[in-house]
Design an enzyme around this catalytic site. Structure first.
Site, PDB file in Angstrom:
ATOM      1  N   ARG A  83     -19.842  -8.724  -5.180  1.00  0.00           N
ATOM      2  CA  ARG A  83     -18.563  -8.015  -5.634  1.00  0.00           C
ATOM      3  C   ARG A  83     -18.612  -7.675  -7.178  1.00  0.00           C
ATOM      4  NH1 ARG A  83     -12.753  -9.781  -6.961  1.00  0.00           N
ATOM      5  NH2 ARG A  83     -11.792  -7.822  -7.432  1.00  0.00           N
ATOM      6  N   HIS A 129     -10.955  -2.000 -11.464  1.00  0.00           N
ATOM      7  CA  HIS A 129     -10.679  -3.371 -11.812  1.00  0.00           C
ATOM      8  C   HIS A 129     -10.183  -3.614 -13.293  1.00  0.00           C
ATOM      9  CE1 HIS A 129     -11.821  -7.899 -10.852  1.00  0.00           C
ATOM     10  NE2 HIS A 129     -11.008  -7.890 -11.962  1.00  0.00           N
ATOM     11  N   GLU A 175      -6.040  -6.706  -8.075  1.00  0.00           N
ATOM     12  CA  GLU A 175      -4.726  -7.264  -8.230  1.00  0.00           C
ATOM     13  C   GLU A 175      -3.732  -6.231  -9.010  1.00  0.00           C
ATOM     14  OE1 GLU A 175      -5.612 -10.365 -10.882  1.00  0.00           O
ATOM     15  OE2 GLU A 175      -6.712 -11.449  -9.281  1.00  0.00           O
ATOM     16  N   ASN A 299      -7.192 -12.685  -4.054  1.00  0.00           N
ATOM     17  CA  ASN A 299      -7.650 -13.626  -5.043  1.00  0.00           C
ATOM     18  C   ASN A 299      -6.739 -14.865  -5.268  1.00  0.00           C
ATOM     19  OD1 ASN A 299      -9.449 -11.388  -5.330  1.00  0.00           O
ATOM     20  ND2 ASN A 299      -8.422 -10.528  -7.510  1.00  0.00           N
ATOM     21  N   TYR A 301      -6.206 -18.578  -7.412  1.00  0.00           N
ATOM     22  CA  TYR A 301      -6.604 -19.376  -8.333  1.00  0.00           C
ATOM     23  C   TYR A 301      -5.395 -20.620  -8.298  1.00  0.00           C
ATOM     24  CZ  TYR A 301      -9.842 -15.934 -10.138  1.00  0.00           C
ATOM     25  OH  TYR A 301     -10.965 -15.095 -10.255  1.00  0.00           O
ATOM     26  N   GLU A 368     -11.655 -13.679  -4.961  1.00  0.00           N
ATOM     27  CA  GLU A 368     -11.758 -14.681  -6.042  1.00  0.00           C
ATOM     28  C   GLU A 368     -11.349 -15.884  -5.937  1.00  0.00           C
ATOM     29  OE1 GLU A 368     -10.480 -12.665  -9.784  1.00  0.00           O
ATOM     30  OE2 GLU A 368     -11.083 -10.645  -8.916  1.00  0.00           O
TER      31      GLU A 368
HETATM   32  C1  BGC Z   1      -9.050 -10.970 -12.447  1.00  0.00           C
HETATM   33  C2  BGC Z   1     -10.373 -11.301 -13.062  1.00  0.00           C
HETATM   34  C3  BGC Z   1     -10.556 -12.561 -14.153  1.00  0.00           C
HETATM   35  C4  BGC Z   1      -9.826 -13.559 -13.326  1.00  0.00           C
HETATM   36  C5  BGC Z   1      -9.736 -15.130 -14.079  1.00  0.00           C
HETATM   37  C6  BGC Z   1      -8.651 -12.394 -11.919  1.00  0.00           C
HETATM   38  O1  BGC Z   1      -7.295 -12.207 -11.823  1.00  0.00           O
HETATM   39  O2  BGC Z   1      -9.643 -10.200 -11.256  1.00  0.00           O
HETATM   40  O3  BGC Z   1     -10.772 -10.168 -13.764  1.00  0.00           O
HETATM   41  O4  BGC Z   1     -11.223 -12.897 -14.771  1.00  0.00           O
HETATM   42  O5  BGC Z   1      -9.063 -13.529 -12.513  1.00  0.00           O
HETATM   43  O6  BGC Z   1      -8.616 -14.708 -14.799  1.00  0.00           O
END
Ligand code: BGC
Length: 458
Positions: A83, A129, A175, A299, A301, A368
């Protein structure tokens, strides 16, 4: 425990695609080459004190000149899904609808995409992006400009027209929530602007998808969507106000964008809380937005606990959400300070499945997921066991979701390379490949890349 993860993950790999992700600003460099104009990030990188480690994205990983090397690494490790993003400011330097196309850049990306094809790499392309053309802010108000959706649709059409034969998967925006909330707090009208920006992004997305579906999809058989942030939020206590706060947090982050895309309108909770501060869609726009994705890409995290209150000024988006974020002490943190909560992946997938995906036959893709680790030396980077552990545990919860029938079919780790992490500059290391900025951006694969490759190709 480890055996359990391995068994779960082995189950996961059947009928499943694994990939790696990057974005143009974060890896390309070549910031003013071949007629490229500046993005807001080119500008911020040169604004004293904006990027914490005083680096910028002028060179970044130099992938603009070294994509062959990056593709060769992926080929060697058996990675087939990649991607990436194409920068608006390279394709249409003046950015606005009707302005000239930079055919030098078109030829460049056609060469790049053809190389991917020759190497057996499948491209997943973001049209946007986090790389807003600076000219749109100089000559207008950027994302909050009423003409923004038309400028974006013009640019998207140029991408579909010139690259459609080579790109099977498109994403309009990465995002929208981050775009609307974070880049905005420093400006005036903070109590309306995030919602105007979010609205324009949704309209821009809708227009681009309409163009793709009407003019290109039957010819190229590609798919299109966008990437939403999804963070899991649990109530801090079992008090009603905290339960309500967690619900509000999720609605203000995810439903804000998912509801218009699935149902054609904003969630009723946001409409009643924000009143006239939340823009309205016309009937025509509602029809355009409803069903405007072919897959649910997200995405993920982190996850956290949410307590009611803490904001009472009634000025920003965060005052509207009015929650305070809390972490459990036992949660370890990444080098970004983000809590590592693998089970959150399962619960947030369940949330989006129950709310939107269940009633539509649609795949969910994690586009992501990844961890920044403090890797001061080459040795520490190459022995990135913490990254392997992170991926292993998150993937085991993704597999749990799959085992319960939640249709997740793709996972992309962030990121192929260490790269330019926005306000953190080059100091935060997310890559499965080390990039040595002191030694001409030399690439060295980390243990996690080998682990990932074995997982994918076992
Ligand atoms: C974003 C990336 C970023 C990653 C880590 C995502 O929110 O798409 O551009 O590097 O998080 O922060």
């Amino acid at each position: 425990m480890i055996l359990l993860y391995i068994l779960l993950i082995l189950g996961l790999t059947k009928g499943f695609d694994f990939g790696l992700a990057t974005s143009a600003t974060q890896v390309e460099g070549g910031w003013l080459e071949d007629n490229k104009a500046m993005t807001v990030w080119d500008n911020l990188g040169h604004t004293l004190g904006y990027v914490r480690d005083h680096t910028n994205a002028d060179i970044a990983d130099d992938s603009y000149h070294r994509y062959h090397e990056d593709f060769a690494i992926m080929k060697e490790y058996g990675i087939k899904h990649y991607r990436l993003s194409i920068p608006w400011t390279r394709i249409i330097p003046r950015a606005v609808a009707g302005s000239p196309v930079n055919y030098k850049a078109v030829e460049y990306y056609r060469r790049l995409l053809k190389t991917m094809k020759e190497q057996g790499l499948v491209p997943y392309v973001n049209i946007f992006h986090n790389d807003l053309p600076a000219i749109l802010v100089i000559n207008g108000t950027g994302l909050s400009d009423p003409e923004f959706p038309d400028h974006f649709a013009y640019y998207a059409n140029v991408c579909f027209e010139n690259f459609g034969d080579l790109v099977p998967y498109w994403f309009t925006f990465d995002e929208p929530w981050c775009q609307s909330v974070y880049d905005n707090l420093r400006v005036y009208d903070a109590n309306t602007k995030p919602y105007i920006m979010g609205h324009n992004i949704l309209l821009a997305h809708g227009k681009a998808v309409k163009i793709y579906r009407e003019k290109y999809q039957s010819k190229y058989k590609g798919k299109i969507g966008l990437n939403l942030n999804i963070e899991m939020m649990w109530p801090f206590t079992d008090k009603n106000e905290d339960i309500e706060a967690a619900r509000r947090g999720l609605i203000f982050q995810i439903d804000w964008f998912a509801d218009p895309i699935f149902k054609g309108d904003y969630p009723s909770e946001m409409k009643s809380k924000l009143g006239g501060r939340l823009p309205r869609f016309t009937e025509e726009e509602k029809v355009m937005l409803k069903g405007s994705i072919d897959f649910f890409a997200c995405n993920h995290y982190m996850s956290y606990l949410v307590q009611d209150g803490g904001h009472d000024e009634n000025i920003t988006y965060f005052d509207d959400v009015n929650t305070t974020i809390k972490y459990k002490e036992e949660w370890k943190r990444t080098d970004m300070g983000w809590p590592i909560v693998p089970e959150g992946m399962y619960y947030i997938l369940r949330y989006i499945y129950e709310k939107w995906v269940k009633d539509h036959s649609m795949e969910i893709w994690i586009t992501e997921n990844g961890i920044a680790i403090h890797e001061p030396t080459l040795e520490s980077a190459v022995n990135d066991k913490e990254r392997i552990n992170y991926m292993q545990t998150y993937l085991s919860y993704l597999d749990k979701a799959r085992a319960e029938g939640i249709p997740v079919t793709k996972y992309f780790s962030w990121s192929l390379l260490d790269n330019f992490e926005w306000t953190s500059g080059l100091s935060k290391k997310f890559g499965l490949v080390r990039v040595d900025y002191e030694r001409k951006e030399k690439r060295t694969p980390k243990s996690s890349l080998l682990w990932y490759s074995q997982l994918i190709n076992h």
